[in-house]
Motif scaffolding. Structure first.
Motif, PDB file in Angstrom:
ATOM      1  N   ARG A   1      34.498  -5.270  42.230  1.00 21.10           N
ATOM      2  CA  ARG A   1      33.062  -5.294  42.122  1.00 21.10           C
ATOM      3  C   ARG A   1      32.450  -3.904  42.564  1.00 21.10           C
ATOM      4  NH1 ARG A   1      32.410  -7.292  37.621  1.00 21.10           N
ATOM      5  NH2 ARG A   1      34.437  -6.737  37.464  1.00 21.10           N
ATOM      6  N   TRP A   2      32.891  -3.586  43.702  1.00 17.82           N
ATOM      7  CA  TRP A   2      32.236  -2.487  44.483  1.00 17.82           C
ATOM      8  C   TRP A   2      32.726  -1.208  43.616  1.00 17.82           C
ATOM      9  CZ3 TRP A   2      35.549   1.189  46.985  1.00 17.82           C
ATOM     10  CH2 TRP A   2      34.953   1.994  47.675  1.00 17.82           C
TER      11      TRP A   2
ATOM     12  N   SER B   1      30.590  -1.198  40.492  1.00 20.39           N
ATOM     13  CA  SER B   1      29.077  -0.994  40.872  1.00 20.39           C
ATOM     14  C   SER B   1      28.601   0.566  41.497  1.00 20.39           C
ATOM     15  CB  SER B   1      28.456  -1.892  41.772  1.00 20.39           C
ATOM     16  OG  SER B   1      29.219  -1.778  43.087  1.00 20.39           O
TER      17      SER B   1
ATOM     18  N   THR C   1      28.868  -3.619  47.698  1.00 16.59           N
ATOM     19  CA  THR C   1      28.404  -3.753  46.453  1.00 16.59           C
ATOM     20  C   THR C   1      27.176  -4.102  46.111  1.00 16.59           C
ATOM     21  OG1 THR C   1      30.499  -4.777  46.096  1.00 16.59           O
ATOM     22  CG2 THR C   1      28.936  -5.114  44.539  1.00 16.59           C
TER      23      THR C   1
ATOM     24  N   LEU D   1      29.966 -11.221  39.388  1.00 15.18           N
ATOM     25  CA  LEU D   1      29.578 -10.735  40.699  1.00 15.18           C
ATOM     26  C   LEU D   1      28.902 -11.899  41.489  1.00 15.18           C
ATOM     27  CD1 LEU D   1      29.089  -8.984  43.151  1.00 15.18           C
ATOM     28  CD2 LEU D   1      26.865  -7.977  42.056  1.00 15.18           C
TER      29      LEU D   1
END
Length: 333
Positions: free
Chosen positions: A118-119, A122, A204, A245
């Motif tokens: 997710r980091w 994003s 994130t 997320l």
């Protein structure tokens, strides 16, 4: 009544409570956890979700959680009824703890990889976003399984059904073995992955906030390549990413809250391993240990219910679609 008889009565009560906890509490954790993880596997294995790296990591984590519940809670349930073979057979004890520790560590670390995914996704850096792929997720799963297996392979030597110098069954044969076991659980299974999930989770959130600010500001000198990358993702995929997320944040928070008590107890065992403890202290410690272990197993049994409540319409629609498919198959038969 003398103090010794009072203490003996209290110890007997604590032992009885521990037995009842091991006898009845694992039943709910086991059945709700098994059903939830099976539904997770069915839902997350659909093509609409399986094309997402984070969903693939969730699926692999659910499979690892299934193994954890079978090896951990299933055996613990037998302990409450005095039918646990790990208390009498060294080989069964070693196999059980190897698969239990490996699968539990794999399940936790796959959540870390999901947070890292997710980091990456994003990030405003194009090259980082390009690292969020199914191929990298598959590599990460294999890497985590291999490392976790190597970390716990010493259990085939260290663990015995009946240690000579301690009241616990199916535990380390020596002080060094018990030290390694407690350190590995506290650090490798709980503290390090929890710290990484917090760090990458905050990063994130920062990336999401930064991206929102960039959308608000007028675009100045944006190249056609950057515009194509920004517009390449469909609205549906963005919605899936956002809801994944949210699911990840809720699950990570609950994993940390339910896992820290046992990690703290493991550190306490390390610090006080050379202390002479009274029977009452040992009874209290055993009660807390059994309770904290069950708390940890709850983290392996709750993902489906977390995803259902926090996953938005994407996860629930995928679940209902899968259930409808199975109901149609049953009707055709």
């Amino acid at each position: 009544m003398s103090s010794s008889s009072t203490e003996a009565s209290l110890i007997a009560t604590l032992v009885a409570i521990t037995t009842q906890i091991n006898r009845y509490l694992p039943i709910g954790i086991f059945f709700f956890g098994i059903i939830g993880n099976l539904l997770n596997c069915l839902t997350l294995s659909q093509r609409t979700l399986l094309s997402n790296p984070c969903a693939l990591l969730f699926l692999a984590s659910s499979i690892a959680s299934l193994i954890t519940l079978i090896a951990g809670v299933g055996v613990r349930f037998l302990t409450g009824w005095s039918a646990d073979l790990t208390e009498t057979n060294d080989i069964v004890c070693q196999i059980r703890f190897f698969f239990l520790s490996t699968s539990r560590t794999v399940a936790f670390w796959l959540i870390v990889l999901a947070v890292m995914d997710r980091w990456l996704l994003s990030s405003i850096n194009v090259h980082r976003r390009q690292l969020s792929t199914l191929k990298n997720a598959q590599r990460g799963i294999i890497f985590i399984i291999i490392l976790s297996s190597l970390a716990y392979v010493q259990y085939f030597y260290c663990f015995v059904a009946i240690p000579k110098d301690i009241s616990y069954t199916c535990y380390g044969r020596s002080i060094l073995c018990r030290l390694i076991h407690n350190l590995e659980f506290a650090l490798i299974t709980v503290l390090i992955p929890s710290l990484l999930t917090i760090i990458f989770g905050l990063m994130t959130i920062y990336n999401v906030h930064k991206s929102a600010l960039r959308r608000v500001q007028p675009s100045i000198a944006i190249s056609s390549i950057q515009r194509n990358v920004a517009n390449g993702r469909s609205a549906r995929m963005k919605k899936i990413d956002r809801q994944l997320l949210i699911m990840l944040c809720v699950q990570t928070t609950l994993v940390i809250l339910f896992s820290f008590p046992q990690a703290s107890h493991s550190l306490y065992m390390i610090i006080t391993q050379h202390d002479i403890k009274s029977p009452l202290t040992n009874a209290i410690s055993t009660l807390l240990l059994n309770l904290f272990i069950l708390f940890t197993y709850m983290t392996n049994g709750m993902p489906f219910y977390v995803y259902t409540l926090s996953g938005g319409t994407i996860y629930r629609k995928a679940l209902f679609h899968r259930l409808q498919e199975f109901s149609q198959i049953i009707r055709c038969r």
